[in-house]
Structures are given as structure tokens and as C-alpha cells.
Design an enzyme around this catalytic site. Structure first.
Site, PDB file in Angstrom:
ATOM      1  CB  SER A   1      50.430  33.031  55.160  1.00 17.43           C
ATOM      2  OG  SER A   1      50.737  32.809  53.811  1.00 17.43           O
TER       3      SER A   1
ATOM      4  CD  GLU B   1      47.212  31.687  52.916  1.00 16.96           C
ATOM      5  OE1 GLU B   1      46.262  31.090  52.411  1.00 16.96           O
ATOM      6  OE2 GLU B   1      47.714  32.705  52.444  1.00 16.96           O
TER       7      GLU B   1
ATOM      8  N   GLY C   1      23.389  32.362  63.700  1.00 16.20           N
ATOM      9  CA  GLY C   1      24.545  33.224  63.967  1.00 16.20           C
ATOM     10  C   GLY C   1      25.540  33.210  62.806  1.00 16.20           C
TER      11      GLY C   1
ATOM     12  CG  HIS D   1      59.844  37.974  50.376  1.00 16.37           C
ATOM     13  ND1 HIS D   1      59.484  38.230  51.676  1.00 16.37           N
ATOM     14  CD2 HIS D   1      58.766  38.313  49.613  1.00 16.37           C
ATOM     15  CE1 HIS D   1      58.257  38.709  51.706  1.00 16.37           C
ATOM     16  NE2 HIS D   1      57.792  38.774  50.468  1.00 16.37           N
TER      17      HIS D   1
ATOM     18  CB  CYS E   1      43.659  39.232  51.654  1.00 16.21           C
ATOM     19  SG  CYS E   1      42.428  38.389  50.724  1.00 16.21           S
ATOM     20  CG  ASN E   2      47.259  38.304  54.390  1.00 15.49           C
ATOM     21  OD1 ASN E   2      46.454  39.045  54.931  1.00 15.49           O
ATOM     22  ND2 ASN E   2      47.264  36.999  54.543  1.00 15.49           N
TER      23      ASN E   2
END
Lengths: 257, 418
Positions: free
Chosen positions: B107, B112, B185, B97, B47-48
Site C-alpha cells: 500500500s 493501512e 478549513g 504478491h 483506490c490503489n
């Protein structure tokens, strides 16, 4: 020379007590130093007890100070069974200062010396050993109860850092506390049974009455827990109250008899 | 050997750009196979981030260009905008990296938990060879070490996770624990999902709008309860999550208090996600009753994120140490040919000398001949041990190539002897 082993044990236990206080800021080096202090101290004290046993003809811990020495070793042994798990390390915050203080008392009372003259029989030795082991178990259970109350208070107060410390879940702590009490009661009962072998009617004294009262007190609390009528902080307070009986009433009645 | 990394991540590329280049697991495998012509390739798409790792045993200068071209091709019309935010790293910095990514240090939420599995999946789906095998294996090792040796991934990083973590702290495992949802909710649903993923059972839903309540209850396989009949449910439930839009307290009054007191100290966790609050704070005074509102949960998350950042410093040290190990391995590769030549030369001399002495050795028994064989092999091994160690040590510094040349010169090692 062997009697000097009390000093490394004492230093290591004290170091552990101080290190665990540092662990309150968060898990890390302090906790590891604490558990290693407890382990090293335990090894030194074990060596001291072995030296005492080898140099004695009978039961080398028959005096009050000697019994205290053995009692401290049993308490630290009980702690180390769970303390090695990171989640239960902070139990040492309660147990280790107590162990260090009692060891100082045992040393001052001459209970850590080697070549202690003794004429106690084997039966008495087994009886005393079992009783001390049971009481040590109840001490560790009291430590767990204190840890439970402390953690519960933090959760109640909605302390934002409550999850940062490595603490056992409340339910696990309560379960373990009850199990330790149950095992300790069984051991104390065995000790009483051994003691009854040489018992005569006139021997019944205040210490025995207090022991039976304590046994009943803990037994009832376990039954109530099983029935769901005693749980959480109430159980913790009951275990602590029981420990107060063990720590105050039992010695008083023992020496009075 | 050459390692190149080209990628975009949440640091510089907004979601609109990242989604243009994102690929699923099958797409990542296909893309890795496509770009790995004569080299090694791994595609890491989460996702990132979207990152392409390429490696070649030769000093292939075209690696980076190929990776950029592949990425821009994926972006299609957005290639120009993407080109502005693409980062390019090489060799040691590319490996470092990847190590940081695997450790969760790159992250959005430090530490995470999912990224390590995603790196592993990308590695397994990639077209790898000796260099990327080594780099990714070491990155996964660094990621595991960071999680085991620090508590960077231990504390919750979101409100639903904080609610679930608190429940775990009270009840130990959540297996078989029961949850009551009051209000339908989104936040309460997310919290309920988090609790369910840990083994808890959503048993009842109470909501003012019946339809919404039934819809949510059916999703969790729970039953619906009327809002004004929560007392009996509270007597048996372990966790209550509330998120109604009611203007006042929903859980208050003598009936609720009596139900909670009736638990006789058995713990219950009330997670109040509503603003205005649904749970009367007075209930927290009841034995065994733990009440957390949205501010409390946010405070827990903030503290735990601060803790994660503190742990990240320790994790960075672990990553740096692992990167150092990779550097040593890479450096040792420069002297490996010289060491292999030296050992081959020594073995050739030993074999030749034994062959020359063949006639004289014939008089010996097979046992004695074995002893001679072993002793000569040991002499060669012991003689070459220290030079081998020193060569590897020199390789870690800048003198590896010089030492290798000196060894070749001193022992007359030619290329064909390798």
C-alpha cells in the site's frame, strides 16, 4: 535448598528491569522479555514464600526483612494484574527496579531464609498481611502516578515519538491510579480494624498515628478528585507524595516505636 | 495447478489510468463471474489497484491472456497506455504478491487498515474454487498476523489521524468527548470527521465568516459560537481544532488563559492546524493543556511512518513464512495421488485377506472380530504413516515427483486404483 529460590527471583526481576528500559525504544522483544522476567521471578518468589510458610509454625514474615520479602511479592503481584496488558507493560519500568532493589535488601536482612523461628499469633499475621497488601497497592499506584507524569511530560513536550510507545491513555491511567488507591485504602482499613481487636489504649504509638495520617491524606485526595478539584498531574503528584510518606515516615515511626 | 495475476497499481499506473479500470463491488462480482469460464477468478478493485486473480486446476496457459484481455477491455480507449503498466505474475510470485497486499505491505502507506477488508470482500465476491479459496484464506491469515504480531498498523499515517490518535492518547476512548472547531478549513473538517468516527461529538463551530461556520455546524449538528466568546466553550470542551486564516493568535489573552486555568488540570487538547498559528504556545504551560501545531503533527506522522516501515520488515518475514506454508501445501498436492493409491492398495489387501479368512473368523465372537478388524487397520496405518510423512517431506523439495514414481513402481500402483 528452598532459600536458593531467591536468586532466580532476583535475577528474573533484574532482567525484567533492564528489559523494560529497552522497551523505551519501541514495543517489541524487550517488552516481552520484561514481562516474562516478571512472571518467572514471581513464580520463583511464590515458591520461596510457600516453602517459608510450610516450614514455619506461625507467621514466617514477622521480621522487617521477612515483611519486605512478602511486600515485594505483593507489589509484583499487583503489577502483574495490569502488566500483562501490552499498554501497561511500561509500568514495570518503575515497579521492577524497585522490586529487585527491595528483594536484595530483604535477602541481605535474612528475610528470604527458610525455617525462620516465629511466635506471632494469627491475628497479628492477618493484620500484617492486610497492611502489607494495602501498602503494596499504594506502591503500585505510585508507579502509575510516575508513569502518568512521564507520559504527560512527553505529550506536553510534543515528543514526535509519543504514539510509538505502547502507553495507556492518560485518562485511563488516572482512573486506574485512583481505583488502586481506593482499594488499597480499603485493605489498609481492614488491616487497622483487625489490629484494633487486640488494641489497648496505651498501645497507640507514632507508627499508628502516621498510618492514620496517611490514610486521611489519601482519603482527602480521593474526595477532592471526586469533586473535580484534583485531577491529572496534580493528582499524580499527590499520590507520589503519599507514597513518600508511606516509604519514609512509616518505616521511621515504626522502628522508632 | 496454475495461478495467474494481472493488474495495475499505484506503483506504475497514475490515477487517470487506474480510474479507467476501476469497478465497484457489484462490477467486481460480475467481472469475476464473466472471466471464470472453467477456472476460478477474483477481482480486487481498490483506490490503489485493480487486480485479476485467475486459477485453474489444469496447467492452463491461456489464463494470463484472458485476464489481460479482460483488463484491457475495461480500459477501452486507454488500453494501449494501460498495457505498458500492467504487471503479470504467476503461481508462487502471484500468491506472494497477494499476501503482501493483504498485509498492507504494497500500500501507499505501509500497513493501512482498509486493504485487509477489501481483500476479504473481493474473495467473498469472487468465483472461487479449491485453489483460490486456499490462497485467499492464507493471504487473509497472513494479513491478520502482520497486524496482530507487529505494530505496522497502529500509528497514525495522516495529520487528521494523528490529531485523533493524540486525543485518544489523552482521553482514552473518545466516546462522548466534546469537540470545538475554530475555523472552517478543510483540514479541520477532516480532523473533526476522524474524531467523530471515534465517538467524539462536535458541539460547536466558531468561524469568522458566519455562513461557512453555520454550514459546517449544520453538517455536524453543532451550534455556532462567536470567535470573541470562546472562553466559556473552552471551559467545557475536551478537544479544540483550529484552522482559521487569521494573521495572529485567535486563542490568546487573559480570558482564554482564565478559562483554561478554570479547568483545574482537567485535560484539553488544542490541535492547531493553521499557518500562521491560531493558538498561543504559552497556553501549553497551563496544567492539563496540550497544544499541537501543524509541525508537531507532521513530526508525529513522520515518526509513525518510519515506525511502520521498520515494522514492515517484520511483517515481510511473516508474509514469507505464510508463503512458505502455501508452497508446502502446493507441493504436497503432487504426491497426494500416490499416497491415496498406496493407502487404497493397502486397504484393498487388508480387506481381501480378511475376506479370505472369513470362515476361520466365523468361530470368533463379534467382539473378537472387531478386535481383529481394528488391529489389522492399525497395522496398515502404522506401516503407511512413515512413508506418507516422507513423501510429503520430499514433495516440499524437488524430489516429490521422483518419490511418487518410486512408490508407484514398488507397489505396482496403477492409475485405476486411485
Amino acid at each position: 535448598m528452598a532459600e536458593l529460590l531467591v536468586f532466580p527471583a532476583l535475577i528474573a526481576y533484574s532482567e525484567a528491569a533492564v528489559a523494560y528500559a529497552g522497551e523505551l525504544r519501541g514495543p517489541g522483544l524487550a517488552g516481552r522479555l520484561g514481562i516474562w522476567g516478571a512472571r518467572i521471578g514471581w513464580l520463583a518468589q511464590t515458591a520461596l514464600l510457600v516453602a517459608q510458610a510450610l516450614s514455619s509454625d506461625g507467621f514466617p514474615w514477622a521480621t522487617w526483612a521477612g515483611s519486605l520479602n512478602l511486600f515485594v511479592w505483593l507489589v509484583v503481584t499487583g503489577y502483574l494484574i495490569w502488566g500483562c496488558k501490552p499498554g501497561y507493560r511500561l509500568l514495570g519500568l518503575v515497579v521492577m527496579p524497585f522490586a529487585a532493589a527491595l528483594l536484595v535488601l530483604a535477602w541481605l536482612g535474612g528475610g528470604t531464609g527458610v525455617r525462620v523461628a516465629d511466635d506471632a499469633g494469627a491475628l497479628l499475621a492477618v493484620h500484617a498481611g492486610l497492611m502489607l497488601a494495602g501498602l503494596a497497592g499504594l506502591t503500585v499506584a505510585a508507579g502509575m502516578a510516575a508513569l502518568y507524569l512521564w507520559e504527560e511530560r512527553r505529550l506536553k513536550r510534543r515528543d514526535s515519538g509519543v504514539l510509538r510507545l505502547r502507553l495507556p491513555p492518560l485518562a485511563a491511567l488516572e482512573r486506574l491510579e485512583a481505583r488502586v488507591v481506593a482499594v488499597s485504602l480499603a485493605v489498609v482499613s481492614c488491616g487497622i480494624a483487625v489490629g484494633l481487636v487486640g488494641f489497648e489504649t496505651g498501645d497507640f504509638d507514632a507508627a499508628m498515628a502516621a498510618t492514620l495520617a496517611i490514610l486521611t491524606f489519601y482519603g482527602v485526595s480521593l474526595v477532592l478528585r471526586r469533586e473535580g478539584r484534583l485531577a491529572g498531574r496534580r493528582l499524580a503528584w499527590v499520590v507520589l507524595a503519599g507514597f513518600a510518606l508511606v516509604g519514609v515516615v512509616l518505616p521511621l515511626t515504626h522502628f522508632a516505636s | 495447478m496454475k495461478l495467474a495475476l494481472v493488474g495495475v497499481s499505484h506503483h506504475r499506473a497514475p490515477i487517470e489510468l487506474r480510474e479507467q479500470v476501476a469497478v465497484d463491488a457489484a462490477g467486481a462480482t460480475r467481472l469475476a463471474a464473466e472471466i471464470a469460464h472453467g477456472c476460478e477468478a477474483v477481482v480486487l478493485s481498490t483506490c490503489n489497484r485493480m487486480e485479476l486473480y485467475l486459477a485453474s486446476s489444469a496447467d492452463d496457459e491461456s489464463l494470463e491472456g484472458r485476464a489481460v484481455a479482460a483488463l484491457l477491455e475495461l480500459a477501452g480507449p486507454g488500453a494501449e497506455a494501460l498495457d505498458q503498466v500492467v504487471y503479470r505474475l504467476e503461481d508462487e510470485s502471484a500468491a506472494l504478491h497477494l499476501f503482501r497486499v493483504a498485509a498492507g505491505l504494497d500500500s501507499m502507506v505501509p500497513g493501512e487498515g482498509e486493504i485487509l477488508g477489501q481483500v476479504k470482500a473481493a474473495f467473498e465476491a469472487g468465483s472461487t474454487g479449491p485453489l483460490l479459496d486456499r490462497v485467499f484464506s492464507m493471504a487473509l491469515h497472513a494479513g491478520r498476523r502482520a497486524r496482530i504480531e507487529t505494530s505496522i498498523g497502529e500509528s497514525p499515517a495522516s495529520i487528521p489521524a494523528a490529531g485523533a490518535a493524540l486525543a485518544h492518547q489523552v482521553f482514552d476512548g473518545l466516546e462522548g468527548r466534546t469537540v470545538l472547531l475554530v475555523g472552517a478549513g478543510r483540514m479541520s473538517e477532516a480532523t473533526a470527521r476522524n474524531l467523530r468516527s471515534r465517538g467524539a461529538r462536535i458541539v460547536a463551530v466558531a468561524n469568522r465568516t458566519e455562513e461557512h461556520g453555520e454550514s459546517l455546524a449544520s453538517r455536524f449538528g453543532a451550534e455556532t459560537v462567536a470567535l470573541d466568546a470562546l472562553g466559556p466553550a473552552l471551559a467545557t470542551t475536551d478537544v479544540v481544532v483550529t484552522s482559521t486564516s487569521a494573521p495572529g493568535f485567535v486563542l490568546e489573552g487573559p480570558a482564554i488563559t482564565a478559562a483554561l486555568r478554570g479547568r483545574r488540570g482537567r485535560p484539553v487538547l488544542l490541535v492547531d492546524l493553521a499557518v500562521p498559528r491560531d493558538v498561543d504556545p504559552v497556553l501549553a504551560s497551563i496544567d492539563g493543556c496540550f497544544v499541537y501545531d501543524i509541525d508537531d503533527l507532521e513530526a508525529v506522522v513522520t515518526t509513525s511512518l518510519a515506525g511502520r516501515r521498520a515494522e514492515a520488515v517484520r511483517a515481510e518475514r511473516i508474509v514469507a513464512a505464510e508463503a512458505g506454508r502455501l508452497r508446502e501445501w502446493q507441493a504436497s498436492l503432487t504426491v497426494v495421488p500416490a499416497i491415496a493409491s498406496l493407502r487404497a492398495r493397502a486397504e484393498a489387501i487388508r480387506s481381501a485377506e480378511l475376506a479370505r479368512a472369513e470362515r476361520r473368523l466365523d468361530a470368533l465372537s463379534q467382539g473378537d472380530r472387531d478386535v481383529v478388524e481394528t488391529v489389522t487397520a492399525q497395522i496398515v496405518a502404522k506401516l503407511l504413516h512413515l512413508p506418507t510423512v516422507r513423501l510429503k517431506e520430499a514433495a516440499v523439495g524437488a524430489e516429490g515427483v521422483l518419490y511418487a514414481d518410486v512408490v508407484r513402481h514398488l507397489f505396482g500402483l496403477d492409475e485405476h486404483e486411485v
